[in-house]
Design an enzyme around this catalytic site. Structure first.
Site, PDB file in Angstrom:
ATOM      1  N   TRP A 149      71.164  54.992  44.207  1.00  0.00           N
ATOM      2  CA  TRP A 149      72.006  53.867  44.611  1.00  0.00           C
ATOM      3  C   TRP A 149      72.072  53.677  46.119  1.00  0.00           C
ATOM      4  O   TRP A 149      72.688  52.720  46.579  1.00  0.00           O
ATOM      5  CB  TRP A 149      73.427  54.086  44.068  1.00  0.00           C
ATOM      6  CG  TRP A 149      73.925  55.503  44.255  1.00  0.00           C
ATOM      7  CD1 TRP A 149      73.930  56.485  43.313  1.00  0.00           C
ATOM      8  CD2 TRP A 149      74.438  56.100  45.456  1.00  0.00           C
ATOM      9  NE1 TRP A 149      74.412  57.654  43.848  1.00  0.00           N
ATOM     10  CE2 TRP A 149      74.738  57.444  45.167  1.00  0.00           C
ATOM     11  CE3 TRP A 149      74.677  55.631  46.753  1.00  0.00           C
ATOM     12  CZ2 TRP A 149      75.244  58.324  46.117  1.00  0.00           C
ATOM     13  CZ3 TRP A 149      75.176  56.496  47.706  1.00  0.00           C
ATOM     14  CH2 TRP A 149      75.461  57.820  47.376  1.00  0.00           C
ATOM     15  N   ASN A 150      71.498  54.587  46.911  1.00  0.00           N
ATOM     16  CA  ASN A 150      71.724  54.449  48.365  1.00  0.00           C
ATOM     17  C   ASN A 150      70.902  53.317  48.993  1.00  0.00           C
ATOM     18  O   ASN A 150      71.325  52.709  49.963  1.00  0.00           O
ATOM     19  CB  ASN A 150      71.495  55.776  49.093  1.00  0.00           C
ATOM     20  CG  ASN A 150      70.145  56.381  48.840  1.00  0.00           C
ATOM     21  OD1 ASN A 150      69.448  56.030  47.887  1.00  0.00           O
ATOM     22  ND2 ASN A 150      69.747  57.304  49.688  1.00  0.00           N
ATOM     23  N   ALA A 174      67.076  52.133  37.022  1.00  0.00           N
ATOM     24  CA  ALA A 174      67.657  52.056  38.363  1.00  0.00           C
ATOM     25  C   ALA A 174      69.111  52.505  38.298  1.00  0.00           C
ATOM     26  O   ALA A 174      69.683  52.656  37.220  1.00  0.00           O
ATOM     27  CB  ALA A 174      67.542  50.631  38.885  1.00  0.00           C
ATOM     28  N   GLU A 176      72.963  52.738  38.129  1.00  0.00           N
ATOM     29  CA  GLU A 176      73.946  51.892  37.454  1.00  0.00           C
ATOM     30  C   GLU A 176      74.942  51.290  38.455  1.00  0.00           C
ATOM     31  O   GLU A 176      75.453  50.199  38.246  1.00  0.00           O
ATOM     32  CB  GLU A 176      74.707  52.696  36.383  1.00  0.00           C
ATOM     33  CG  GLU A 176      73.912  52.953  35.116  1.00  0.00           C
ATOM     34  CD  GLU A 176      72.735  53.897  35.299  1.00  0.00           C
ATOM     35  OE1 GLU A 176      72.787  54.750  36.202  1.00  0.00           O
ATOM     36  OE2 GLU A 176      71.754  53.781  34.544  1.00  0.00           O
ATOM     37  N   GLY A 226      66.801  61.391  44.073  1.00  0.00           N
ATOM     38  CA  GLY A 226      68.228  61.639  43.888  1.00  0.00           C
ATOM     39  C   GLY A 226      68.554  63.062  44.291  1.00  0.00           C
ATOM     40  O   GLY A 226      67.861  63.667  45.121  1.00  0.00           O
ATOM     41  N   SER A 227      69.588  63.603  43.684  1.00  0.00           N
ATOM     42  CA  SER A 227      70.055  64.929  44.108  1.00  0.00           C
ATOM     43  C   SER A 227      69.136  66.041  43.586  1.00  0.00           C
ATOM     44  O   SER A 227      68.466  65.882  42.561  1.00  0.00           O
ATOM     45  CB  SER A 227      71.482  65.164  43.606  1.00  0.00           C
ATOM     46  OG  SER A 227      71.501  65.189  42.199  1.00  0.00           O
ATOM     47  N   GLU A 248      61.679  63.342  44.851  1.00  0.00           N
ATOM     48  CA  GLU A 248      62.197  63.129  46.217  1.00  0.00           C
ATOM     49  C   GLU A 248      63.678  63.467  46.167  1.00  0.00           C
ATOM     50  O   GLU A 248      64.485  62.678  45.684  1.00  0.00           O
ATOM     51  CB  GLU A 248      62.015  61.671  46.639  1.00  0.00           C
ATOM     52  CG  GLU A 248      60.590  61.183  46.657  1.00  0.00           C
ATOM     53  CD  GLU A 248      59.756  61.805  47.752  1.00  0.00           C
ATOM     54  OE1 GLU A 248      60.287  62.619  48.531  1.00  0.00           O
ATOM     55  OE2 GLU A 248      58.569  61.488  47.810  1.00  0.00           O
ATOM     56  N   CYS A 282      68.839  60.301  52.583  1.00  0.00           N
ATOM     57  CA  CYS A 282      68.365  61.686  52.438  1.00  0.00           C
ATOM     58  C   CYS A 282      67.756  62.219  53.735  1.00  0.00           C
ATOM     59  O   CYS A 282      67.637  63.427  53.906  1.00  0.00           O
ATOM     60  CB  CYS A 282      67.392  61.806  51.273  1.00  0.00           C
ATOM     61  SG  CYS A 282      66.084  60.591  51.338  1.00  0.00           S
ATOM     62  N   GLU A 379      74.452  68.979  51.688  1.00  0.00           N
ATOM     63  CA  GLU A 379      74.296  67.747  52.462  1.00  0.00           C
ATOM     64  C   GLU A 379      75.544  66.893  52.324  1.00  0.00           C
ATOM     65  O   GLU A 379      76.055  66.698  51.216  1.00  0.00           O
ATOM     66  CB  GLU A 379      73.046  66.971  52.043  1.00  0.00           C
ATOM     67  CG  GLU A 379      73.056  66.359  50.693  1.00  0.00           C
ATOM     68  CD  GLU A 379      71.826  65.514  50.419  1.00  0.00           C
ATOM     69  OE1 GLU A 379      71.306  64.873  51.333  1.00  0.00           O
ATOM     70  OE2 GLU A 379      71.382  65.496  49.259  1.00  0.00           O
TER      71      GLU A 379
HETATM   72  P1  NAD Z   1      74.320  62.716  40.953  1.00  0.00           P
HETATM   73  O1  NAD Z   1      73.618  63.995  41.186  1.00  0.00           O
HETATM   74  O2  NAD Z   1      75.259  62.595  39.813  1.00  0.00           O
HETATM   75  O3  NAD Z   1      73.282  61.501  40.787  1.00  0.00           O
HETATM   76  C1  NAD Z   1      72.194  61.279  41.666  1.00  0.00           C
HETATM   77  C2  NAD Z   1      71.315  60.183  41.041  1.00  0.00           C
HETATM   78  O4  NAD Z   1      70.722  60.682  39.856  1.00  0.00           O
HETATM   79  C3  NAD Z   1      72.056  58.920  40.614  1.00  0.00           C
HETATM   80  O5  NAD Z   1      71.244  57.807  40.903  1.00  0.00           O
HETATM   81  C4  NAD Z   1      72.247  59.086  39.106  1.00  0.00           C
HETATM   82  O6  NAD Z   1      72.255  57.849  38.416  1.00  0.00           O
HETATM   83  C5  NAD Z   1      71.024  59.869  38.730  1.00  0.00           C
HETATM   84  N1  NAD Z   1      71.243  60.756  37.603  1.00  0.00           N
HETATM   85  C6  NAD Z   1      72.287  61.594  37.408  1.00  0.00           C
HETATM   86  N2  NAD Z   1      72.117  62.304  36.280  1.00  0.00           N
HETATM   87  C7  NAD Z   1      70.938  61.909  35.747  1.00  0.00           C
HETATM   88  C8  NAD Z   1      70.195  62.271  34.589  1.00  0.00           C
HETATM   89  N3  NAD Z   1      70.625  63.215  33.749  1.00  0.00           N
HETATM   90  N4  NAD Z   1      69.024  61.635  34.354  1.00  0.00           N
HETATM   91  C9  NAD Z   1      68.565  60.692  35.198  1.00  0.00           C
HETATM   92  N5  NAD Z   1      69.204  60.321  36.315  1.00  0.00           N
HETATM   93  C10 NAD Z   1      70.382  60.919  36.593  1.00  0.00           C
HETATM   94  O7  NAD Z   1      75.073  62.449  42.274  1.00  0.00           O
HETATM   95  P2  NAD Z   1      75.700  61.177  42.912  1.00  0.00           P
HETATM   96  O8  NAD Z   1      77.150  61.399  43.073  1.00  0.00           O
HETATM   97  O9  NAD Z   1      75.250  59.890  42.286  1.00  0.00           O
HETATM   98  O10 NAD Z   1      75.000  61.277  44.320  1.00  0.00           O
HETATM   99  C11 NAD Z   1      75.347  62.330  45.182  1.00  0.00           C
HETATM  100  C12 NAD Z   1      74.214  63.185  45.548  1.00  0.00           C
HETATM  101  O11 NAD Z   1      72.976  62.637  45.152  1.00  0.00           O
HETATM  102  C13 NAD Z   1      74.150  63.287  47.062  1.00  0.00           C
HETATM  103  O12 NAD Z   1      74.763  64.467  47.478  1.00  0.00           O
HETATM  104  C14 NAD Z   1      72.687  63.314  47.362  1.00  0.00           C
HETATM  105  O13 NAD Z   1      72.274  64.659  47.461  1.00  0.00           O
HETATM  106  C15 NAD Z   1      72.012  62.801  46.166  1.00  0.00           C
HETATM  107  N6  NAD Z   1      71.294  61.550  46.380  1.00  0.00           N
HETATM  108  C16 NAD Z   1      70.102  61.634  47.013  1.00  0.00           C
HETATM  109  C17 NAD Z   1      69.387  60.482  47.246  1.00  0.00           C
HETATM  110  C18 NAD Z   1      68.062  60.537  47.951  1.00  0.00           C
HETATM  111  O14 NAD Z   1      67.636  59.534  48.484  1.00  0.00           O
HETATM  112  N7  NAD Z   1      67.376  61.681  47.938  1.00  0.00           N
HETATM  113  C19 NAD Z   1      69.891  59.267  46.842  1.00  0.00           C
HETATM  114  C20 NAD Z   1      71.120  59.227  46.188  1.00  0.00           C
HETATM  115  C21 NAD Z   1      71.812  60.389  45.950  1.00  0.00           C
END
Ligand code: NAD
Length: 478
Positions: A149-150, A174, A176, A226-227, A248, A282, A379
């Site tokens: 989402w960022n 993508a 939500e 993502g994370s 990534e 990130c 982070e």
């Molecule tokens: P989160 O770990 O719950 O989710 C991160 C992302 O993963 C979200 O887009 C979410 O929709 C997706 N996701 C979560 N569970 C999933 C699953 N089981 N299957 C598929 N997709 C899933 O955390 P959050 O609160 O949304 O974001 C916080 C952390 O996420 C931050 O601390 C950061 O580290 C990380 N993040 C990193 C990036 C990046 O560009 N690397 C981007 C967004 C978030």
């Protein structure tokens, strides 16, 4: 200006709504601005079947034609940049001009990979008479892609660019919280005449969707941004099926500020970059290791510029930083700062939430934070810069490498020997000296250690989407 778009799934070339929906919230005022359709099992299975059919069409489309179609979609994104930026600011909160710049960046990702589509060269291996060994790079197959989402547009654009340029079809899930960016990408491809099933877009319950898609035999690759925690989970699911992954993941970028640098300029640009996108990047510069002889000057400069950041609703002109994108992020940042101050860190500006409606947080600078504070390992993914003194470059590099992450890293110095040491020893996928730009369409981007593997962009960007096939061809039957 148009209102926020009606959100739909895009499956097999058609738009679809569902009975079950989830709200999309404007983080600047917490108003519900739309409803995302939640894909059920039937919709996901339709998307998988469509991606399998779409792959057969797309893999046999010539690279030149694929490139033309991707460029056409990129042109539509450019033409629609105001409308798309408006949607992004509403759903994400970032300032309108930054949202517009993101749309252009997304178009650039598509255009770069479109060019690469025509350059997936194989090679001929020297061989004896009567036999030829030829290496082909072929599209790996339908991809399950997950974007965060960022950056609601440029993140999904990068995944779509790599997959489509390589000749793969994809099912994209993508984020939500910020669905409109990906919706606009699907619209641009639909309007450009992309064959049905080549790109499919779904939303819903992330864990349900990833489980269903990744366990399908149709999916040959998983691409996720993502994370680290979620990346690890998805890698586990993929490994059950021996499916290849591109990950990534998180970062916690160190910035090494040496004593020879232009300290005021480094402090100014660091403040601007640390607060960009409210720190939800990130590659955000987060951990500053500053030579003790220039520490006070740097701290004063980054504090002053951070404090001057104009925070507000991204639709207001002149705003430099919007709210955090969701309430989870706000709570996480508040908690990390409290832990850092409990551990003995000092707040030199900011430190708290702004107001009670909307997820606004002050641009924050922390100084002298002990290594055992959580924020030194986790982070922040928020508008926080941590500034600590170091006695030498060697100490700075040791501290820089002391986290599980290794995505972006930065250095400010003009000394060739210092740069050489950083290039050799800093653990990162991307190292930038005297600039805080870490990722461009033409440079490979990705991490080491827990920041993931694989690269997006550059000439490396399509590698993960391609399978190598070595063909040996004898002119006689043995
Ligand atoms: P989160 O770990 O719950 O989710 C991160 C992302 O993963 C979200 O887009 C979410 O929709 C997706 N996701 C979560 N569970 C999933 C699953 N089981 N299957 C598929 N997709 C899933 O955390 P959050 O609160 O949304 O974001 C916080 C952390 O996420 C931050 O601390 C950061 O580290 C990380 N993040 C990193 C990036 C990046 O560009 N690397 C981007 C967004 C978030």
């Amino acid at each position: 200006m148009n209102e926020y778009p009606e959100l739909k799934l895009y499956i097999g070339g058609s738009w679809r709504t569902t009975a079950e929906t989830l709200p999309v919230v404007n983080p600047a005022n917490e108003a519900v601005i739309g409803q995302i359709p939640v894909a059920d099992t039937e919709a996901l299975d339709d998307a998988l079947a469509a991606a399998a059919t779409g792959f057969e069409t797309w893999r046999t489309t010539s690279p030149g034609d694929r490139a033309d179609l991707i460029r056409s979609a990129a042109s539509l994104l450019r033409a629609r940049q105001d409308e798309i930026a408006h949607s992004i600011t509403l759903e994400h909160g970032k300032p309108f001009e930054q949202a517009r710049a993101e749309v252009i960046r997304g178009a650039e990702f598509l255009e770069w990979d479109a060019g690469e589509a025509t350059r997936t060269y194989g090679r001929v291996i020297p061989s004896g008479p009567g036999i030829r060994h030829i290496v082909h790079h072929q599209p790996i197959g339908p991809v399950a892609a997950f974007s965060p989402w960022n950056f609601p547009l440029s993140q999904p654009a990068r995944k779509v660019a790599g997959a489509l340029a390589a000749g793969c079809s994809l099912v994209l899930k993508a984020a939500e919280e910020t669905p409109a960016g990906a919706l606009h990408i699907a619209e641009a491809f639909h309007d450009s005449g992309l064959p049905a099933g080549v790109l499919n877009l779904v939303f819903g319950v992330p864990a349900d969707i990833s489980q269903r898609l990744i366990s399908s035999d149709a999916i040959r690759m998983v691409a996720f941004t993502g994370s680290t925690a979620v990346g690890r989970h998805l890698t586990g699911l993929a490994s059950d099926h021996m499916t290849t992954v591109l990950m990534e993941l998180g970062g916690h970028a160190p910035v090494i500020v040496c004593e020879d640098t232009d300290v005021d300029a480094a402090a100014e640009s660091s403040a601007i970059r640390a607060m960009r996108n409210a720190g939800q990047v990130c590659t955000s510069p987060t951990r500053f290791f500053v030579h003790e002889s220039v520490f006070e000057q740097f701290l004063e400069g980054i504090t002053r510029r951070s404090a001057a950041t104009v925070v507000g609703d991204g639709m207001e002109p002149g705003v430099e930083m919007g709210p955090l994108a969701n309430d989870r992020r706000l709570a996480a940042v508040v908690e990390l700062i409290a832990d850092a101050t409990d551990a003995g860190g000092e707040v030199t500006t900011g430190g708290g939430r702004i107001g009670t409606t909307g997820y606004f947080h002050e641009p924050t600078v922390l100084a002298n934070v002990p290594e055992h504070a959580r924020i030194m390992q986790e982070e922040p993914f928020g508008p926080v810069a941590i500034v600590n003194p170091v006695d030498s470059l060697d100490t700075a590099i040791e501290r820089a490498n002391s986290v599980p992450y290794g995505l972006a890293a930065y250095g400010f110095t003009n000394r060739a020997d210092y740069i050489d040491r950083m290039v050799d020893r800093v653990e990162a996928g991307n190292l930038s000296i005297n600039t805080l730009e870490a990722s461009l369409p033409e440079t490979p981007f990705g991490g080491v250690k827990s920041s993931g593997y694989g690269r997006e962009g550059g000439t490396e960007g399509l590698h993960h989407y391609l399978a190598v096939k070595s063909v040996s061809h004898s002119t006689t039957t043995a």
